[in-house]
Design an enzyme around this catalytic site. Structure first.
Site, PDB file in Angstrom:
ATOM      1  N   ASP A  32       0.925  -1.210  -0.093  1.00 26.55           N
ATOM      2  CA  ASP A  32      -0.039  -0.005   0.019  1.00 26.55           C
ATOM      3  C   ASP A  32       0.848   1.268  -0.045  1.00 26.55           C
ATOM      4  OD1 ASP A  32      -1.677   2.316   0.764  1.00 26.55           O
ATOM      5  OD2 ASP A  32      -2.471   0.996   2.352  1.00 26.55           O
ATOM      6  N   ASN A  60      -7.112  12.603 -10.301  1.00 26.28           N
ATOM      7  CA  ASN A  60      -8.080  12.825 -11.253  1.00 26.28           C
ATOM      8  C   ASN A  60      -7.739  14.428 -11.792  1.00 26.28           C
ATOM      9  OD1 ASN A  60      -9.814  14.127  -9.882  1.00 26.28           O
ATOM     10  ND2 ASN A  60     -10.366  12.244  -8.907  1.00 26.28           N
ATOM     11  N   GLY A 102      -9.842   4.365  -5.384  1.00 30.72           N
ATOM     12  CA  GLY A 102      -8.433   3.932  -5.912  1.00 30.72           C
ATOM     13  C   GLY A 102      -7.483   4.363  -5.191  1.00 30.72           C
ATOM     14  N   VAL A 103      -6.054   4.639  -5.364  1.00 23.53           N
ATOM     15  CA  VAL A 103      -5.091   4.944  -4.703  1.00 23.53           C
ATOM     16  C   VAL A 103      -5.273   6.338  -4.409  1.00 23.53           C
ATOM     17  CG1 VAL A 103      -3.821   5.764  -7.021  1.00 23.53           C
ATOM     18  CG2 VAL A 103      -2.424   4.802  -4.824  1.00 23.53           C
ATOM     19  N   ASP A 104      -6.001   7.561  -5.145  1.00 19.00           N
ATOM     20  CA  ASP A 104      -5.976   8.741  -4.703  1.00 19.00           C
ATOM     21  C   ASP A 104      -6.957   8.812  -3.561  1.00 19.00           C
ATOM     22  OD1 ASP A 104      -6.320  11.553  -5.073  1.00 19.00           O
ATOM     23  OD2 ASP A 104      -7.879  11.469  -6.698  1.00 19.00           O
ATOM     24  N   THR A 126      -3.954   2.459 -14.494  1.00 17.00           N
ATOM     25  CA  THR A 126      -4.340   1.023 -14.771  1.00 17.00           C
ATOM     26  C   THR A 126      -5.491   0.566 -13.757  1.00 17.00           C
ATOM     27  OG1 THR A 126      -2.629   0.292 -13.049  1.00 17.00           O
ATOM     28  CG2 THR A 126      -1.987   0.532 -15.319  1.00 17.00           C
ATOM     29  N   GLY A 127      -6.238   1.582 -13.092  1.00 17.49           N
ATOM     30  CA  GLY A 127      -7.346   1.352 -12.422  1.00 17.49           C
ATOM     31  C   GLY A 127      -8.504   1.591 -13.186  1.00 17.49           C
ATOM     32  N   VAL A 128      -9.206   2.589 -12.690  1.00 20.63           N
ATOM     33  CA  VAL A 128     -10.450   3.119 -13.111  1.00 20.63           C
ATOM     34  C   VAL A 128     -10.178   3.656 -14.574  1.00 20.63           C
ATOM     35  CG1 VAL A 128     -12.125   4.934 -12.957  1.00 20.63           C
ATOM     36  CG2 VAL A 128     -11.343   3.897 -10.845  1.00 20.63           C
TER      37      VAL A 128
END
Ligand code: ADP
Length: 168
Positions: free
Chosen positions: A10, A24, A32-34, A119-121
């Site tokens: 993490d 974003n 996500g990571v944000d 690579t997520g959303v």
């Protein structure tokens, strides 16, 4: 030559000088990571710090303190949304890594950790994104003599395998 390594972790818990946030364009927190970074750093303090900039286009970077994180700095970068690969996605993704490193250099960062941006959303295929990431970092390191350690912080074993092969 700086040390490139891939780990499974993490990113919010890493004891590095800077972590990179896959933000974003509104820089207003998200999933996500944000979202994880906002929760760990302190949601309101981070929002207050990023509000001054308004929107951030894809491929660009901004920097804030890490607030409650172990990392001193957070570099916020906006990855491209995958649209099939013909809309400048590789160049924009490469710019995220390059500009994050250049900005960290000017803040005397020695160690920096990247998530797997877009690579997520945003849907960028993980294998292609990992190749762009490692190539862009390697190409930029000649310009960042302060940076001695670059960590690719993977959030899945599949990503870890991809990155381990590329940094080997
Ligand atoms: P994007 O919108 O740029 O696609 P996401 O946050 O949806 O960003 O996903 C980017 C990557 O970050 C994904 O590979 C996801 O698995 C990973 N990720 C999510 N949470 C964390 C975390 N806490 N630490 C490291 N990586 C994470």
């Amino acid at each position: 030559m700086p040390w490139l390594k891939a780990i499974l972790a993490d990113i919010t818990g890493l004891e590095v000088d800077a972590i990179v946030n896959a933000a974003n364009s509104r820089l207003a927190g998200g999933g996500g990571v944000d979202g994880a970074i906002h929760r760990a750093a302190g949601y309101q303090r981070l929002l207050d710090a990023t509000r001054q900039w308004g929107a951030c286009p894809a491929g660009e970077v901004r920097i804030t303190p890490g607030f409650r994180l172990p990392a001193a700095w957070i570099i916020h970068t906006v990855g491209p949304v995958w649209q099939g690969g013909q809309n400048d996605e590789p160049a924009l993704l490469a710019a995220c890594y390059r500009k994050s490193l250049l900005l960290s250099e000017s803040h005397s960062v020695n160690s920096i950790a990247f998530p797997s941006i877009s690579t997520g959303v945003f849907g960028y295929p993980s294998d292609q994104a990992a190749e762009v990431a490692v190539r862009s970092v390697r190409a930029t390191l000649a310009c960042t003599p302060n940076v001695s350690e670059v960590i690719f912080c993977c959030y899945s074993r599949a990503d870890l395998a991809l990155y381990r092969e590329l940094v080997a």
